[in-house]
Write a protein that holds these residues in place. Structure first.
Motif, PDB file in Angstrom:
ATOM      1  N   ALA A 276       0.832  -1.206   0.000  1.00 30.28           N
ATOM      2  CA  ALA A 276       0.000   0.000   0.000  1.00 30.28           C
ATOM      3  C   ALA A 276       0.867   1.258   0.000  1.00 30.28           C
ATOM      4  O   ALA A 276       0.587   2.220  -0.735  1.00 30.28           O
ATOM      5  CB  ALA A 276      -0.938   0.000   1.206  1.00 30.28           C
ATOM      6  N   LEU A 277       1.929   1.267   0.792  1.00 35.75           N
ATOM      7  CA  LEU A 277       2.828   2.431   0.830  1.00 35.75           C
ATOM      8  C   LEU A 277       3.547   2.623  -0.504  1.00 35.75           C
ATOM      9  O   LEU A 277       3.682   3.757  -0.987  1.00 35.75           O
ATOM     10  CB  LEU A 277       3.840   2.285   1.960  1.00 35.75           C
ATOM     11  N   ALA A 278       4.012   1.521  -1.100  1.00 34.49           N
ATOM     12  CA  ALA A 278       4.705   1.623  -2.393  1.00 34.49           C
ATOM     13  C   ALA A 278       3.751   2.153  -3.461  1.00 34.49           C
ATOM     14  O   ALA A 278       4.122   3.037  -4.252  1.00 34.49           O
ATOM     15  CB  ALA A 278       5.277   0.270  -2.793  1.00 34.49           C
ATOM     16  N   LEU A 279       2.536   1.648  -3.496  1.00 33.43           N
ATOM     17  CA  LEU A 279       1.559   2.123  -4.481  1.00 33.43           C
ATOM     18  C   LEU A 279       1.218   3.591  -4.260  1.00 33.43           C
ATOM     19  O   LEU A 279       1.109   4.368  -5.213  1.00 33.43           O
ATOM     20  CB  LEU A 279       0.287   1.267  -4.429  1.00 33.43           C
ATOM     21  N   LYS A 280       1.077   3.990  -3.008  1.00 35.77           N
ATOM     22  CA  LYS A 280       0.759   5.388  -2.694  1.00 35.77           C
ATOM     23  C   LYS A 280       1.902   6.305  -3.126  1.00 35.77           C
ATOM     24  O   LYS A 280       1.672   7.367  -3.728  1.00 35.77           O
ATOM     25  CB  LYS A 280       0.506   5.551  -1.198  1.00 35.77           C
ATOM     26  N   ASP A 281       3.154   5.912  -2.844  1.00 37.20           N
ATOM     27  CA  ASP A 281       4.311   6.720  -3.246  1.00 37.20           C
ATOM     28  C   ASP A 281       4.433   6.811  -4.764  1.00 37.20           C
ATOM     29  O   ASP A 281       4.697   7.885  -5.313  1.00 37.20           O
ATOM     30  CB  ASP A 281       5.601   6.137  -2.664  1.00 37.20           C
ATOM     31  N   LEU A 282       4.251   5.684  -5.455  1.00 42.10           N
ATOM     32  CA  LEU A 282       4.341   5.684  -6.917  1.00 42.10           C
ATOM     33  C   LEU A 282       3.198   6.483  -7.541  1.00 42.10           C
ATOM     34  O   LEU A 282       3.381   7.145  -8.564  1.00 42.10           O
ATOM     35  CB  LEU A 282       4.348   4.245  -7.442  1.00 42.10           C
ATOM     36  N   GLN A 283       2.049   6.441  -6.917  1.00 37.82           N
ATOM     37  CA  GLN A 283       0.909   7.222  -7.402  1.00 37.82           C
ATOM     38  C   GLN A 283       1.162   8.716  -7.199  1.00 37.82           C
ATOM     39  O   GLN A 283       0.817   9.535  -8.058  1.00 37.82           O
ATOM     40  CB  GLN A 283      -0.350   6.782  -6.663  1.00 37.82           C
ATOM     41  N   ALA A 284       1.798   9.075  -6.097  1.00 43.34           N
ATOM     42  CA  ALA A 284       2.063  10.492  -5.802  1.00 43.34           C
ATOM     43  C   ALA A 284       3.008  11.125  -6.818  1.00 43.34           C
ATOM     44  O   ALA A 284       2.888  12.317  -7.109  1.00 43.34           O
ATOM     45  CB  ALA A 284       2.638  10.634  -4.400  1.00 43.34           C
ATOM     46  N   VAL A 285       3.951  10.342  -7.364  1.00 40.67           N
ATOM     47  CA  VAL A 285       4.883  10.897  -8.348  1.00 40.67           C
ATOM     48  C   VAL A 285       4.425  10.645  -9.787  1.00 40.67           C
ATOM     49  O   VAL A 285       5.138  10.959 -10.738  1.00 40.67           O
ATOM     50  CB  VAL A 285       6.326  10.362  -8.150  1.00 40.67           C
ATOM     51  N   GLY A 286       3.236  10.076  -9.945  1.00 39.37           N
ATOM     52  CA  GLY A 286       2.664   9.920 -11.276  1.00 39.37           C
ATOM     53  C   GLY A 286       3.135   8.711 -12.050  1.00 39.37           C
ATOM     54  O   GLY A 286       3.019   8.677 -13.269  1.00 39.37           O
ATOM     55  N   LEU A 287       3.631   7.686 -11.374  1.00 39.10           N
ATOM     56  CA  LEU A 287       4.088   6.475 -12.066  1.00 39.10           C
ATOM     57  C   LEU A 287       3.037   5.370 -12.064  1.00 39.10           C
ATOM     58  O   LEU A 287       3.115   4.439 -12.848  1.00 39.10           O
ATOM     59  CB  LEU A 287       5.384   5.959 -11.439  1.00 39.10           C
ATOM     60  N   VAL A 288       2.071   5.473 -11.159  1.00 38.74           N
ATOM     61  CA  VAL A 288       1.004   4.474 -11.057  1.00 38.74           C
ATOM     62  C   VAL A 288      -0.327   5.207 -11.019  1.00 38.74           C
ATOM     63  O   VAL A 288      -0.453   6.268 -10.407  1.00 38.74           O
ATOM     64  CB  VAL A 288       1.180   3.603  -9.778  1.00 38.74           C
ATOM     65  N   GLU A 289      -1.312   4.619 -11.677  1.00 42.12           N
ATOM     66  CA  GLU A 289      -2.656   5.168 -11.679  1.00 42.12           C
ATOM     67  C   GLU A 289      -3.593   4.180 -10.992  1.00 42.12           C
ATOM     68  O   GLU A 289      -3.525   2.978 -11.233  1.00 42.12           O
ATOM     69  CB  GLU A 289      -3.121   5.409 -13.112  1.00 42.12           C
ATOM     70  N   ARG A 290      -4.448   4.699 -10.134  1.00 39.25           N
ATOM     71  CA  ARG A 290      -5.436   3.885  -9.417  1.00 39.25           C
ATOM     72  C   ARG A 290      -6.794   4.155 -10.044  1.00 39.25           C
ATOM     73  O   ARG A 290      -7.259   5.294 -10.057  1.00 39.25           O
ATOM     74  CB  ARG A 290      -5.444   4.271  -7.940  1.00 39.25           C
ATOM     75  N   ARG A 291      -7.419   3.103 -10.570  1.00 42.59           N
ATOM     76  CA  ARG A 291      -8.723   3.248 -11.217  1.00 42.59           C
ATOM     77  C   ARG A 291      -9.782   2.496 -10.421  1.00 42.59           C
ATOM     78  O   ARG A 291      -9.611   1.333 -10.103  1.00 42.59           O
ATOM     79  CB  ARG A 291      -8.683   2.675 -12.633  1.00 42.59           C
TER      80      ARG A 291
END
Length: 187
Positions: free
Chosen positions: A146-161
């Motif tokens: 969850a932390l890795a996904l949140k960090d990657l999402q914050a810098v625009g590398l992962v999108e949560r749909r």
């Protein structure tokens, strides 16, 4: 460490997810490998000075890389208490990938070099749910994922749909186009 696939006359090699997890367990592994490749081997003090990290961190990282079979201590020249470190043939292949990865990284460098960030990014080859991603990454805890996904999402590398049309609503994670160069550097 490499998974080799052949297609006609071309060989493709990539790193498996367990190998990526082992490599990025230490934050400084990729920069150390890239620097050893650049210098064709280096002394301990020179590595510590160039990379700007503590002696203890460098010692732990080098010990882990030696255990993985990517780096080998070489008595080298000079005082025997200051050995030179060189890459093994397998380490040279991984170091080339690390050098390409560091060249591609920009502002995301701090986030991307965390323990689980790159293994998570590589596992996101297509849209996957949280539980599928957790199953694909051996040893990761739900909190770490969850932390890795949140960090990657914050810098625009992962999108949560969120698919609210389904019942119950489902959440899928995908790598953004900005993450593709990072994925290609390691695969």
């Amino acid at each position: 460490m490499d998974v080799v696939r052949t297609c006609f006359y071309t060989k493709y090699s990539s790193m498996s997810i367990p190998d990526l997890i082992a490599l990025f367990h230490h934050r400084w592994a990729a920069p150390v490998l890239a620097e050893l490749e650049r210098q064709k081997g280096s002394r301990f003090a020179a590595l510590a000075g160039i990379l700007g990290l503590s002696r203890a961190s460098l010692r732990r990282t080098l010990d882990a890389l030696i255990e993985l079979g990517l780096v080998t201590p070489n008595p080298g020249y000079g005082h025997p208490l200051r050995p030179e470190y060189t890459l093994t043939p397998r380490g040279a292949r991984v170091a080339a990938r690390c050098r390409r990865l560091l060249a591609v990284l920009g502002d995301e460098r701090e986030i991307a070099l965390r323990k689980w960030s790159l293994p998570v990014l590589i596992a996101l080859r297509h849209a996957v749910r949280f539980s599928e991603l957790r199953d694909e990454l051996p040893g990761i805890t739900p909190r770490a994922l969850a932390l890795a996904l949140k960090d990657l999402q914050a810098v625009g590398l992962v999108e949560r749909r969120v698919d609210e049309g389904a019942y119950p609503p489902t959440v899928a994670y995908t790598a953004t186009p900005a993450a593709r160069p990072l994925q290609r550097a390691l695969i």
